[in-house]
Enzyme design. Structure first.
Site, PDB file in Angstrom:
ATOM      1  N   GLY A 187      -3.449  -5.812  -9.778  1.00  0.00           N
ATOM      2  CA  GLY A 187      -3.931  -4.772  -8.881  1.00  0.00           C
ATOM      3  C   GLY A 187      -4.954  -3.880  -9.535  1.00  0.00           C
ATOM      4  N   SER A 188      -5.250  -2.771  -8.877  1.00  0.00           N
ATOM      5  CA  SER A 188      -6.254  -1.849  -9.389  1.00  0.00           C
ATOM      6  C   SER A 188      -6.161  -0.536  -8.628  1.00  0.00           C
ATOM      7  CB  SER A 188      -7.672  -2.421  -9.219  1.00  0.00           C
ATOM      8  OG  SER A 188      -7.799  -3.672  -9.838  1.00  0.00           O
ATOM      9  N   ASN A 189      -6.805   0.486  -9.185  1.00  0.00           N
ATOM     10  CA  ASN A 189      -6.988   1.763  -8.507  1.00  0.00           C
ATOM     11  C   ASN A 189      -8.476   2.068  -8.446  1.00  0.00           C
ATOM     12  OD1 ASN A 189      -4.127   2.214  -8.629  1.00  0.00           O
ATOM     13  ND2 ASN A 189      -4.350   3.065 -10.678  1.00  0.00           N
TER      14      ASN A 189
END
Length: 765
Positions: A187-189
């Site tokens: 995932g990522s932000n």
């Protein structure tokens, strides 16, 4: 930190310098990766061995990887990709291959790095020159991460009934995976702040991919400059000559993995008596049979050819779905083919290169809509002079209508809906079930840009891997095709909820310093929400008789007794963060990993509500007390078995090793709601949460703003530029990350030359 600034007079020169720099820092990983994309792993490492690190294909057996890559990345595909590229990209690809080859040649001849550089591979036969075709193969493989790559062994082992794969050593089909990075995904932000949040004339971008720390898909940071044509800084995967995330003098962008589906399945009705032909509108169509031979190194050291015959339809390759249910395997009446929208998407790198040259946010947005090519990620971007920040899930997405979903989904497709949600599983015997094309579709079978989610805001836009719905909770996005993801039906992840709270908490104060602090403070949001009520339930009982461990599947007979007092005292004193100095975070992590296995309707007092998506679910049901006590007891037993003290500092249990020295780290996993993601796959009782194995987490991080007359950029590359232990840049960035020391990255040539660590090397041939 060794970040290279590649300056050249033309596109081939820029590629040359970039290929040389990447090889100098990561030769062994790159050379190993090129074997993967060429389908040559088995020749050097044997059929059943696996890659040394995970990537977007996971860690399949070499034999399956080889057949997969030769089946789906054919010479015809690469020729089509090559023809679709502008001269600039072709020049960079040719130059990149030449620069890589130059370093390999110089290293093997002893002209450079005569010490221990790349000791693991420098003398190996598989470290050899590459061609432009090899670079295009590597680039094309990037496209497939949300489609074909998650079905690698299912494709590599698809065979008609009675035939099987015509080789020994065939692997079992892999279970289904929908996310980039496998079942759990990566995932990522990212948050883009408009000027209403920054309080000055410049917007601000925070980009924070959670990505692979090892292997061919790890990020490499650089700046590429061709005077008058290109000047951009950022990151790309190893072996890729185009920046994928980054900034230039006027715009900055980042990505997170999208919730949109990028593939679909077609159920083929086979011609009676011919399991390799199917019916389409009543007419028989012969599958394309491909006899593929790979070389395999046997245990004796002898290399022998192994052949499989694999098949393709007009939709795409045949796929073995027997892992879902044996009834879905290829039989005499039906088979399945997979279509990946990105298999025919040759526009991705052209888009990223155009962004690297863009002069405004408006130009970036126009390019994104015009190309509609971004393969499997969301985008957030900001630009100089723009008060607003941009969010878009604008890329290549299958175009299936509601009517088609109702009329074309086969009974098998309906049965698979639970394991393949929002994946179109259509009747392949009817042309009416072909993916549709809009008036503004850039690609056949893809949704047009006008029907893709996007949002401009002067406060903020964000994505933390949930769907497009809440790019900003004040302006929920709805009404887009269902294939893009749920809107209001699914709870947001705890990381998403915390990300929005961070963004909202910096309103009117989204400065570089505030974002640096907020994004590395390692808050564990589940602890903020649930620690107090959980401890009230479990700590009121002095001793728990633990019957088993739901996390590991163990049963204890007789039950094992656990005194709750010591662990309760540690958690009461814990500050609810995963910073390296925090004591007790691992106890909470082990507890919550078990607690959250309870169904949501049995765990949470207040269920998810679309009317309060950032505030729900919340509270714990009193009726869950017994289950939570069992989870707590099992967690304490696991900590005790690990040898770590209950009050051990986070950085003692969460670490990475560089040249024999442990570097303490901060953060945690998505499950526990950490925004600062540093997630080890290694069990606590098997050596701690080490990041030395096959982890993912914070990788390339950037904070970018555009003050008058320049660019202000702060970056981190958590695992450092080089994976070679002999390199001076194998651990320097990692130690800076450990200390929370962002790099103020010079961008202009005058800033670069004024940097205390500046040095210059000229290479040519």
């Amino acid at each position: 930190m060794g970040v290279p600034h590649i300056k050249a007079g033309d596109w081939a020169g820029a590629g040359y310098g970039y290929g040389y720099a990447q090889a100098q820092d990561n030769l062994c990983t790159m050379a190993d990766g090129f074997l993967t994309y060429r389908g040559e792993r088995s020749e050097f490492f044997g059929a059943q061995a696996k890659p040394p690190a995970s990537s977007t294909i996971g860690k399949p057996a070499n034999i399956d990887s080889d057949f997969f890559h030769r089946h789906v990345i054919t010479d015809e595909v690469i020729d089509a990709m090559d023809r679709a590229q502008p001269a600039a990209i072709r020049g960079m690809v040719e130059g990149f291959a030449a620069g890589y080859n130059r370093y390999v040649r110089d290293l093997k001849s002893g002209a450079v790095d005569k010490g221990n550089a790349h000791a693991a591979c420098r003398s190996e036969a598989w470290v050899r020159p590459v061609s432009s075709t090899d670079i295009f193969r590597r680039m094309y493989a990037t496209n497939l991460a949300a489609g074909y790559s998650n079905f690698l062994s299912n494709i590599a082992n698809a065979a008609p009934p009675g035939a099987g794969v015509s080789s020994p050593g065939a692997s079992d089909a892999q279970p289904m995976a929908l996310q980039v990075g496998g079942a759990a995904g990566v995932g990522s932000n990212m948050i883009g702040f408009g000027t209403a949040a920054t309080g000055d004339s410049s917007p601000l971008l925070f980009g924070n991919p959670h990505w692979y720390w090892r292997g061919p898909d790890r990020f490499y940071q650089a700046q590429l400059t061709i005077p008058g044509q290109l000047d951009a800084s950022g990151t790309s995967f190893l072996g890729v000559p185009v920046l994928l995330i980054g900034f230039n003098n006027d715009i900055a962008w980042s990505h997170t993995v999208s919730a949109a589906r990028r593939f679909g399945l077609y159920q083929l009705a086979l011609v009676p008596g011919d399991a390799t032909s199917y019916l389409r509108d009543g007419k028989p169509v012969k599958m394309q049979a491909r006899g593929i031979t790979v070389k395999v190194k046997r245990a004796s050291g002898r290399v022998e050819p192994v052949t499989r015959t694999l098949y393709a339809s007009e939709y795409g390759p045949l796929v073995n779905l027997g892992a879902i249910n044996p009834a879905l395997a290829w039989n005499r009446s039906a088979a399945f083919a997979i279509r990946d929208i990105n298999a025919d998407n040759f526009r991705t790198f052209r888009t990223w290169l155009r962004w690297a040259q863009a002069k405004s946010l408006d130009e970036l947005m126009a390019i994104q809509r015009e190309e509609a090519s971004i393969p499997w990620v969301n985008t957030v971007a900001v630009g100089r002079g723009s008060a607003q920040a941009w969010y878009g899930d604008v890329g290549a997405v299958p175009n299936v209508s509601r009517e088609q979903v109702a009329n074309c989904t086969t009974p098998a497709g309906k049965a698979m809906e639970a394991v393949l949600p929002r994946v179109p599983v259509f009747d392949g015997s009817r042309s009416a079930c072909d993916w549709q094309t809009d008036a503004d579709s850039v690609q056949k079978g893809a949704i047009g840009a006008s029907r893709m989610p996007n949002l401009l805001r002067d406060d903020y836009v964000a994505n933390m891997n949930d769907s497009y719905w809440l790019a900003n909770p004040k302006a929920p996005l709805t009404g887009y095709p269902a294939i893009f993801g749920p809107t209001g039906s699914d709870a947001q992840s705890f990381r998403t909820r915390l990300g929005h709270l961070i963004a909202q908490g910096t309103a009117k104060g989204a400065t570089v310093e505030a974002i640096e602090r907020a994004t590395l403070d390692s808050r564990a949001y589940t602890a903020e929400l649930f620690k107090a009520p959980a401890l009230e339930m479990v700590c009121g009982v002095p001793r728990i008789e633990v019957k088993g461990d739901a996390q590991t599947g163990e049963s204890f007979s007789p039950p094992r007794g656990v005194d709750t007092g010591p662990a309760c005292e540690v958690l009461k004193a814990w500050n609810n963060t995963g910073v390296a100095s925090a004591r007790g975070a691992h106890v909470w992590d082990e507890f919550w990993a078990r607690a959250v296995r309870l169904p949501a309707d049995k765990l949470y007092a207040v269920p998810f509500s679309a009317n309060d998506p950032i505030g729900t679910p919340r509270g714990l049901k009193a009726s869950a007390a017994d289950d939570l006590r069992q989870a707590f007891g099992a967690a304490v037993l696991r900590v005790q078995a690990s040898g770590y003290a209950l009050d051990a500092p986070r950085g003692e249990a969460l670490f990475v090793t560089r040249n024999g020295r442990k570097v303490p780290l901060s953060g945690g996993c998505d499950t526990q709601g950490y925004f600062t993601v540093m997630c080890s796959e290694n069990p606590l009782d098997k050596g701690g949460y080490t990041m030395d194995g096959d982890p993912n987490g914070n990788s390339y991080m950037q904070i970018v703003r555009f003050p008058a007359g320049g660019v202000e950029a702060h970056t981190l590359l958590s695992f450092s530029l080089s994976d070679d232990p002999a390199s001076a840049h194998n651990a320097d960035y990692t130690r800076a990350y450990s200390a929370g020391q962002w790099l103020r990255l010079p961008f202009s040539e005058s800033e670069i030359k004024a940097d205390a660590a500046y040095s210059s090397v000229t290479i040519r041939e």
